[in-house]
Motif scaffolding. Structure first.
Motif, PDB file in Angstrom:
ATOM      1  N   LEU A 107     -25.942  16.601 -20.461  1.00 51.24           N
ATOM      2  CA  LEU A 107     -26.611  15.743 -21.405  1.00 51.24           C
ATOM      3  C   LEU A 107     -27.875  15.025 -21.133  1.00 51.24           C
ATOM      4  O   LEU A 107     -28.166  15.055 -19.907  1.00 51.24           O
ATOM      5  N   GLY A 108     -28.909  14.883 -21.833  1.00 52.14           N
ATOM      6  CA  GLY A 108     -29.962  14.430 -21.554  1.00 52.14           C
ATOM      7  C   GLY A 108     -30.599  13.267 -22.647  1.00 52.14           C
ATOM      8  O   GLY A 108     -29.699  13.202 -23.652  1.00 52.14           O
ATOM      9  N   GLY A 109     -31.358  12.437 -22.203  1.00 55.72           N
ATOM     10  CA  GLY A 109     -31.893  11.409 -23.135  1.00 55.72           C
ATOM     11  C   GLY A 109     -31.151  10.158 -23.084  1.00 55.72           C
ATOM     12  O   GLY A 109     -31.186   9.252 -23.875  1.00 55.72           O
ATOM     13  N   LEU A 110     -29.937  10.348 -21.950  1.00 57.26           N
ATOM     14  CA  LEU A 110     -29.231   9.120 -22.027  1.00 57.26           C
ATOM     15  C   LEU A 110     -29.145   8.405 -20.805  1.00 57.26           C
ATOM     16  O   LEU A 110     -28.527   7.282 -20.629  1.00 57.26           O
ATOM     17  N   ALA A 111     -29.618   8.900 -19.591  1.00 54.17           N
ATOM     18  CA  ALA A 111     -29.786   8.247 -18.278  1.00 54.17           C
ATOM     19  C   ALA A 111     -30.861   8.326 -17.746  1.00 54.17           C
ATOM     20  O   ALA A 111     -31.978   9.191 -18.063  1.00 54.17           O
ATOM     21  N   LEU A 112     -31.336   7.907 -16.380  1.00 61.47           N
ATOM     22  CA  LEU A 112     -32.145   8.213 -15.471  1.00 61.47           C
ATOM     23  C   LEU A 112     -32.451   9.743 -15.169  1.00 61.47           C
ATOM     24  O   LEU A 112     -33.064  10.097 -14.112  1.00 61.47           O
ATOM     25  N   LYS A 113     -31.215  10.469 -15.389  1.00 58.01           N
ATOM     26  CA  LYS A 113     -31.041  11.607 -14.762  1.00 58.01           C
ATOM     27  C   LYS A 113     -30.123  12.526 -15.692  1.00 58.01           C
ATOM     28  O   LYS A 113     -29.661  12.085 -16.636  1.00 58.01           O
ATOM     29  N   PRO A 114     -30.534  13.901 -15.796  1.00 58.91           N
ATOM     30  CA  PRO A 114     -29.715  14.918 -16.706  1.00 58.91           C
ATOM     31  C   PRO A 114     -28.082  14.505 -16.279  1.00 58.91           C
ATOM     32  O   PRO A 114     -27.967  14.188 -15.086  1.00 58.91           O
ATOM     33  N   TRP A 115     -27.371  14.350 -17.203  1.00 55.23           N
ATOM     34  CA  TRP A 115     -25.955  13.878 -16.996  1.00 55.23           C
ATOM     35  C   TRP A 115     -24.949  15.061 -17.294  1.00 55.23           C
ATOM     36  O   TRP A 115     -24.748  15.723 -18.244  1.00 55.23           O
ATOM     37  N   ARG A 116     -24.238  15.503 -16.238  1.00 52.36           N
ATOM     38  CA  ARG A 116     -23.203  16.419 -16.278  1.00 52.36           C
ATOM     39  C   ARG A 116     -21.916  15.698 -15.792  1.00 52.36           C
ATOM     40  O   ARG A 116     -21.742  14.937 -15.013  1.00 52.36           O
ATOM     41  N   VAL A 117     -20.927  16.052 -16.747  1.00 50.92           N
ATOM     42  CA  VAL A 117     -19.351  15.517 -16.698  1.00 50.92           C
ATOM     43  C   VAL A 117     -18.431  16.586 -16.331  1.00 50.92           C
ATOM     44  O   VAL A 117     -18.076  17.352 -17.394  1.00 50.92           O
ATOM     45  N   ALA A 118     -18.087  16.761 -15.148  1.00 49.75           N
ATOM     46  CA  ALA A 118     -17.126  17.885 -14.814  1.00 49.75           C
ATOM     47  C   ALA A 118     -15.631  17.404 -15.508  1.00 49.75           C
ATOM     48  O   ALA A 118     -15.222  18.705 -15.942  1.00 49.75           O
ATOM     49  N   GLU A 119     -15.419  16.468 -16.000  1.00 49.80           N
ATOM     50  CA  GLU A 119     -13.963  16.206 -16.716  1.00 49.80           C
ATOM     51  C   GLU A 119     -13.949  16.907 -17.994  1.00 49.80           C
ATOM     52  O   GLU A 119     -13.057  17.539 -18.389  1.00 49.80           O
ATOM     53  N   ARG A 146     -21.996   3.462 -21.885  1.00 46.39           N
ATOM     54  CA  ARG A 146     -22.197   2.058 -22.241  1.00 46.39           C
ATOM     55  C   ARG A 146     -23.745   2.001 -22.796  1.00 46.39           C
ATOM     56  O   ARG A 146     -24.508   2.276 -21.990  1.00 46.39           O
ATOM     57  N   PRO A 147     -24.049   1.484 -23.660  1.00 49.24           N
ATOM     58  CA  PRO A 147     -25.257   1.149 -24.308  1.00 49.24           C
ATOM     59  C   PRO A 147     -26.183   0.202 -23.230  1.00 49.24           C
ATOM     60  O   PRO A 147     -25.233  -0.831 -22.971  1.00 49.24           O
ATOM     61  N   THR A 148     -27.491   0.081 -22.975  1.00 52.70           N
ATOM     62  CA  THR A 148     -28.039  -0.988 -22.522  1.00 52.70           C
ATOM     63  C   THR A 148     -28.242  -2.111 -23.287  1.00 52.70           C
ATOM     64  O   THR A 148     -28.970  -3.234 -22.798  1.00 52.70           O
ATOM     65  N   GLY A 149     -28.133  -2.011 -24.796  1.00 53.30           N
ATOM     66  CA  GLY A 149     -28.214  -2.970 -25.589  1.00 53.30           C
ATOM     67  C   GLY A 149     -28.145  -2.562 -27.154  1.00 53.30           C
ATOM     68  O   GLY A 149     -27.800  -1.357 -27.200  1.00 53.30           O
ATOM     69  N   GLU A 150     -28.518  -3.198 -28.216  1.00 53.28           N
ATOM     70  CA  GLU A 150     -27.980  -2.732 -29.635  1.00 53.28           C
ATOM     71  C   GLU A 150     -28.880  -1.691 -29.868  1.00 53.28           C
ATOM     72  O   GLU A 150     -28.581  -0.934 -30.822  1.00 53.28           O
ATOM     73  N   ALA A 151     -30.304  -1.928 -29.368  1.00 52.88           N
ATOM     74  CA  ALA A 151     -31.126  -0.711 -29.696  1.00 52.88           C
ATOM     75  C   ALA A 151     -31.001   0.547 -29.600  1.00 52.88           C
ATOM     76  O   ALA A 151     -31.407   1.527 -30.124  1.00 52.88           O
ATOM     77  N   ASN A 152     -30.165   0.970 -28.492  1.00 51.19           N
ATOM     78  CA  ASN A 152     -29.771   2.249 -28.043  1.00 51.19           C
ATOM     79  C   ASN A 152     -28.141   2.587 -28.118  1.00 51.19           C
ATOM     80  O   ASN A 152     -27.813   3.603 -27.850  1.00 51.19           O
ATOM     81  N   GLU A 157     -22.923   8.204 -30.351  1.00 52.62           N
ATOM     82  CA  GLU A 157     -22.229   8.831 -31.128  1.00 52.62           C
ATOM     83  C   GLU A 157     -22.931  10.022 -31.243  1.00 52.62           C
ATOM     84  O   GLU A 157     -22.684  10.909 -31.647  1.00 52.62           O
ATOM     85  N   LEU A 158     -24.604   9.897 -31.235  1.00 48.78           N
ATOM     86  CA  LEU A 158     -25.215  10.936 -31.316  1.00 48.78           C
ATOM     87  C   LEU A 158     -25.162  12.086 -30.316  1.00 48.78           C
ATOM     88  O   LEU A 158     -25.127  13.196 -30.548  1.00 48.78           O
ATOM     89  N   ALA A 159     -25.072  11.536 -29.170  1.00 52.12           N
ATOM     90  CA  ALA A 159     -24.871  12.472 -27.969  1.00 52.12           C
ATOM     91  C   ALA A 159     -23.410  13.221 -28.334  1.00 52.12           C
ATOM     92  O   ALA A 159     -23.181  14.324 -27.875  1.00 52.12           O
ATOM     93  N   ARG A 160     -22.387  12.707 -28.601  1.00 52.17           N
ATOM     94  CA  ARG A 160     -21.353  13.122 -29.003  1.00 52.17           C
ATOM     95  C   ARG A 160     -21.430  14.295 -30.046  1.00 52.17           C
ATOM     96  O   ARG A 160     -20.841  15.440 -29.816  1.00 52.17           O
ATOM     97  N   ARG A 161     -22.088  13.924 -31.079  1.00 48.60           N
ATOM     98  CA  ARG A 161     -22.166  15.026 -32.079  1.00 48.60           C
ATOM     99  C   ARG A 161     -23.175  16.182 -31.555  1.00 48.60           C
ATOM    100  O   ARG A 161     -22.755  17.305 -31.915  1.00 48.60           O
TER     101      ARG A 161
END
Length: 189
Positions: A107-119, A146-152, A157-161
């Motif tokens: 996943l991208g756009g969520l953290a300071l690095k591309p996020w890969r989840v082995a689980e 976890r969001p860093t604030g209400e703005a994001n 949910e968008l990443a899930r979809r």
């Protein structure tokens, strides 16, 4: 800020390796370990040391097994912005019976690095490609988000979809030609 790269998200999903050269010689770092989270050294965004430079990015031979069932999707605010609000790279191998042999999801756009989840990837192994299986994998991928604030907060949910859609499209097969994004210079023939 989130990591802005489109290129790194699929590379992370496919186990890319960063080849680096510097004063102490050559070394290799998995792309998933190359970008750093702030932690104890927020001034270090990557694994590069002083005097080093990237000489190559290499995909392992196993990455070729995903070529028939891979997709990268990104959601942007508007076509004039290049950065992804959220993105997902999904790749699958399908066994003779149609079940998933291996899965890759980043996943991208969520953290300071591309996020890969082995689980999330492990949850798909041996499953029949289905909306239910893809939803469970997306839930696993984002279970600790976890969001860093209400703005994001909407990004989770968008990443899930987007993850579910990328997995669904990957299961359908990689098209011979993928059209350019709107407003892309690559759309001009």
């Amino acid at each position: 800020a989130t990591h802005p790269s489109d290129f790194c998200v699929p590379l992370a999903a496919l186990d890319a390796v960063v080849e680096i050269a510097g004063p102490d010689g050559a070394r290799e770092v998995p792309l998933t370990a190359f970008h750093h989270l702030p932690g104890d050294h927020p001034e270090r965004e990557t694994d590069l040391r002083p005097g080093e430079l990237i000489t190559a990015l290499r995909l392992p031979p196993e990455a070729a097994s995903f070529r028939g069932n891979a997709r990268y999707l990104k959601v942007r605010d508007r076509t004039s912005y290049a950065f992804a609000v959220v993105s997902a790279a999904a790749a699958l191998t399908l066994e003779a019976g149609g079940r998933i042999g291996q899965a890759r999801l980043a996943l991208g756009g969520l953290a300071l690095k591309p996020w890969r989840v082995a689980e999330a990837e492990a949850a798909l192994a041996g499953q029949a490609p289905s909306a239910e299986a893809f939803a469970k994998a997306a839930d696993a991928a984002l279970s600790g988000a976890r969001p860093t604030g209400e703005a994001n907060a909407f990004k989770i949910e968008l990443a899930r979809r987007v993850a579910i859609r990328a997995l669904t499209q990957a299961a359908a097969g990689t098209p011979a030609r993928i059209p350019a994004l709107p407003a892309s210079p690559f759309g001009i023939v």
